[in-house]
Scaffold this motif. Structure first.
Motif, PDB file in Angstrom:
ATOM      1  N   ILE A 178       0.818  -1.209   0.000  1.00 26.88           N
ATOM      2  CA  ILE A 178       0.000   0.000   0.000  1.00 26.88           C
ATOM      3  C   ILE A 178       0.852   1.259   0.000  1.00 26.88           C
ATOM      4  CG2 ILE A 178      -0.214   0.145   2.517  1.00 26.88           C
ATOM      5  CD1 ILE A 178      -3.154   0.938   2.069  1.00 26.88           C
ATOM      6  N   GLN A 179       2.075   1.163   0.538  1.00 23.94           N
ATOM      7  CA  GLN A 179       2.970   2.322   0.558  1.00 23.94           C
ATOM      8  C   GLN A 179       3.409   2.726  -0.843  1.00 23.94           C
ATOM      9  OE1 GLN A 179       3.412  -0.508   2.244  1.00 23.94           O
ATOM     10  NE2 GLN A 179       3.571  -0.069   4.439  1.00 23.94           N
ATOM     11  N   GLU A 180       3.323   1.804  -1.804  1.00 16.61           N
ATOM     12  CA  GLU A 180       3.755   2.080  -3.171  1.00 16.61           C
ATOM     13  C   GLU A 180       2.589   2.348  -4.119  1.00 16.61           C
ATOM     14  OE1 GLU A 180       7.830  -0.673  -3.037  1.00 16.61           O
ATOM     15  OE2 GLU A 180       6.254  -1.124  -4.472  1.00 16.61           O
ATOM     16  N   LEU A 181       1.544   1.519  -4.044  1.00 16.39           N
ATOM     17  CA  LEU A 181       0.389   1.677  -4.912  1.00 16.39           C
ATOM     18  C   LEU A 181      -0.890   1.363  -4.140  1.00 16.39           C
ATOM     19  CD1 LEU A 181       1.261   0.061  -8.378  1.00 16.39           C
ATOM     20  CD2 LEU A 181       0.930   2.481  -7.881  1.00 16.39           C
ATOM     21  N   ARG A 182      -1.889   2.219  -4.290  1.00 14.75           N
ATOM     22  CA  ARG A 182      -3.187   1.966  -3.675  1.00 14.75           C
ATOM     23  C   ARG A 182      -4.035   1.089  -4.584  1.00 14.75           C
ATOM     24  NH1 ARG A 182      -4.787   5.025   0.744  1.00 14.75           N
ATOM     25  NH2 ARG A 182      -6.366   3.384   0.755  1.00 14.75           N
ATOM     26  N   CYS A 190      -3.264  -3.007  -4.593  1.00 14.14           N
ATOM     27  CA  CYS A 190      -4.335  -3.836  -4.016  1.00 14.14           C
ATOM     28  C   CYS A 190      -4.467  -3.594  -2.512  1.00 14.14           C
ATOM     29  CB  CYS A 190      -4.079  -5.312  -4.296  1.00 14.14           C
ATOM     30  SG  CYS A 190      -2.445  -5.891  -3.763  1.00 14.14           S
ATOM     31  N   ASP A 191      -3.973  -2.442  -2.032  1.00 12.32           N
ATOM     32  CA  ASP A 191      -4.003  -2.111  -0.598  1.00 12.32           C
ATOM     33  C   ASP A 191      -3.355  -3.212   0.246  1.00 12.32           C
ATOM     34  OD1 ASP A 191      -5.101   0.307  -1.158  1.00 12.32           O
ATOM     35  OD2 ASP A 191      -7.097  -0.143  -0.366  1.00 12.32           O
ATOM     36  N   GLY A 239       2.644  -5.288   4.865  1.00 17.52           N
ATOM     37  CA  GLY A 239       3.756  -5.251   3.928  1.00 17.52           C
ATOM     38  C   GLY A 239       4.077  -6.640   3.418  1.00 17.52           C
ATOM     39  N   LEU A 240       4.830  -6.699   2.325  1.00 15.84           N
ATOM     40  CA  LEU A 240       5.278  -7.983   1.794  1.00 15.84           C
ATOM     41  C   LEU A 240       6.141  -8.701   2.834  1.00 15.84           C
ATOM     42  CD1 LEU A 240       6.212  -6.766  -1.793  1.00 15.84           C
ATOM     43  CD2 LEU A 240       4.315  -8.296  -1.203  1.00 15.84           C
ATOM     44  N   HIS A 241       5.977 -10.004   2.911  1.00 12.94           N
ATOM     45  CA  HIS A 241       6.712 -10.895   3.814  1.00 12.94           C
ATOM     46  C   HIS A 241       6.237 -10.792   5.265  1.00 12.94           C
ATOM     47  CE1 HIS A 241      10.417 -11.790   1.063  1.00 12.94           C
ATOM     48  NE2 HIS A 241       9.297 -11.664   0.374  1.00 12.94           N
ATOM     49  N   HIS A 242       5.233  -9.976   5.534  1.00 16.57           N
ATOM     50  CA  HIS A 242       4.651  -9.991   6.876  1.00 16.57           C
ATOM     51  C   HIS A 242       3.808 -11.252   7.003  1.00 16.57           C
ATOM     52  CE1 HIS A 242       2.102  -8.974  10.304  1.00 16.57           C
ATOM     53  NE2 HIS A 242       3.005  -8.048  10.615  1.00 16.57           N
ATOM     54  N   PRO A 243       3.906 -11.978   8.116  1.00 21.30           N
ATOM     55  CA  PRO A 243       3.198 -13.259   8.221  1.00 21.30           C
ATOM     56  C   PRO A 243       1.682 -13.142   8.070  1.00 21.30           C
ATOM     57  CG  PRO A 243       4.075 -12.566  10.347  1.00 21.30           C
ATOM     58  CD  PRO A 243       4.705 -11.696   9.323  1.00 21.30           C
ATOM     59  N   ARG A 247      -8.712  -8.818  -2.631  1.00 20.02           N
ATOM     60  CA  ARG A 247      -8.722  -9.900  -3.611  1.00 20.02           C
ATOM     61  C   ARG A 247      -9.354  -9.473  -4.935  1.00 20.02           C
ATOM     62  NH1 ARG A 247     -11.045 -15.956  -2.497  1.00 20.02           N
ATOM     63  NH2 ARG A 247      -9.699 -15.729  -0.664  1.00 20.02           N
ATOM     64  N   ASP A 248     -10.353  -8.601  -4.898  1.00 21.18           N
ATOM     65  CA  ASP A 248     -11.028  -8.192  -6.130  1.00 21.18           C
ATOM     66  C   ASP A 248     -10.069  -7.551  -7.129  1.00 21.18           C
ATOM     67  OD1 ASP A 248     -13.386  -9.164  -5.178  1.00 21.18           O
ATOM     68  OD2 ASP A 248     -14.279  -7.219  -4.716  1.00 21.18           O
TER      69      ASP A 248
END
Length: 389
Positions: A154-158, A338-339, A343-347, A353-354
């Motif tokens: 989300i920090q890069e693209l909404r 995709c909000d 963050g990536l790699h957070h468990p 999904r839409d």
């Protein structure tokens, strides 16, 4: 196109749920490979698998132009609520779902490419070795355009936005070992303290200066020395360094400076320091023609105002090995908003999904536009030749 996507949405969610709940780590994606193979066969694709590794390639059509879509397959191994397990926290389950979504959407449109379309499901992206293995297998030898996709935080693209390129940086993980001389803690002058050598290394690495216009960093992320006895000067230590750079040229400079620093510290302390590269990821090498085609697809799908500029990120992706190792290959990677949070790699990473439906549409339009433009260019070339001969 959107109405057809909505009609197959339930099927795509079933695919995503299956992949999400059956994660497999790098080079162990055996069941994932079989599942994807069955899906491709079901859709009428010719399928290739490999006897010595995971991964699957589907293809349909034939002709002088080959367009390929690549999705990564592997999950991460991480602690989730106190339990270590395979976990899809980087969106690879979504990437595979979108790739299959393109296959199903094109079939529902009765689209037959005027050339060859390949769907490449690549293993082991997280270890940085999967793309190189697929190249070794020759799966992109006949490919002219190669497209990828990655969910963006989300920090890069909404949500609702997409970018026609992701400018990943280069990355290296280097493991090191220090060999000093053990001594009694009361007689430090008789030894070479591996901890002091490591401390000096940390200090000197912080003094490496690269062009400030290009993001770059080098830092120690792991260090271990000594044992249970506190009155012994340790002779041995092992450590890990993480190197990041926005360009491949800057990464080369970082590595060169690192080796100069190591040689200097060895001379000053009388220690031996060995280095071994364990992971290497190259920076993005986006082709402008591929980027332009994807940008056109984004605009057609969601409008000009939702088409974001290329995303610049310090993260790494082994997708870019394809174009670095095969310079003639035209590549780019879709950045899909995709909000995604936290963050990536957070468990416990989640996303909307839409937005995967948007990703499927953009990728399908990119494939179709690539074939259309190439076909039109070929026809124009023929007409030009006929008019002048």
């Amino acid at each position: 196109m959107r109405s057809i996507l909505e009609s197959i949405q339930h099927e795509l969610w079933e695919i995503f749920d299956h992949l999400h709940h059956h994660p497999e780590i790098s080079w162990e994606e055996v069941n994932t490979t079989e599942f994807l193979k069955q899906q491709l066969v079901k859709e009428g694709y010719r399928v290739q698998t490999f006897s010595d590794c995971t991964g699957v390639v589907g293809e349909i059509g034939s002709g002088p132009l080959t367009v390929a879509l690549r999705a990564d397959m592997d999950a991460l191994w991480q602690e989730v609520d106190g339990v270590w397990k395979a976990n899809h926290s980087c969106g690879h389950d979504a990437h595979m779902t979108m790739a299959l979504g393109v296959v199903k959407l094109l079939n529902h449109l009765s689209y037959r490419p005027p050339g060859k379309l390949k769907i490449l499901f690549q293993p082991a992206e997280e270890t940085g070795t999967g793309a190189l293995k697929m190249m070794e297998k020759g799966v992109v030898d006949d490919v002219d355009f190669l497209y990828g996709v990655h969910l963006r935080p989300i920090q890069e693209l909404r949500s609702g936005y997409a970018a026609p390129a992701i400018l990943h940086g280069a990355a290296q993980i280097i493991d090191g070992e220090i060999k000093g001389v053990a001594a009694h803690a009361a007689r430090p002058h008789l030894g070479v303290n591996a901890i002091e050598v490591g401390s000096a290394l940390v200090q000197e690495l912080s003094k490496i200066h690269i062009d400030p216009q290009v993001p770059a960093s080098i830092k120690m992320t792991r260090f271990h020395a000594g044992g249970k006895s506190a009155n012994i000067i340790p002779e041995h230590a092992d450590f890990t360094l993480d190197l990041r750079a926005q360009t491949n040229e800057t990464m080369e400079q970082l590595v060169e400076h690192l080796h100069h620093v190591v040689k200097g510290i060895e001379m000053i302390y009388g220690a031996e320091i060995s280095l071994e590269q364990s992971v290497r990821i190259v920076a993005a090498n986006v082709h402008p023609e591929a980027q332009k085609l994807m940008e056109k697809a984004i605009v057609a799908a969601i409008g000009q105002e939702k088409c974001a500029p290329p995303v610049v990120t310090s993260g790494g992706e082994d997708f870019h090995f394809y174009s670095v190792m095969k310079p003639a290959l035209k590549t780019t990677m879709l950045g899909l908003g995709c909000d995604l949070a936290p963050g990536l790699h957070h468990p416990h990473m989640t996303f909307r999904r839409d937005d995967l439906l948007t990703g499927v549409e953009i990728l399908a339009r990119t494939v179709m536009e690539t074939f259309r433009v190439a076909q039109a260019k070929g026809e124009n070339d023929v007409e030009h030749f006929a008019a002048n001969n």
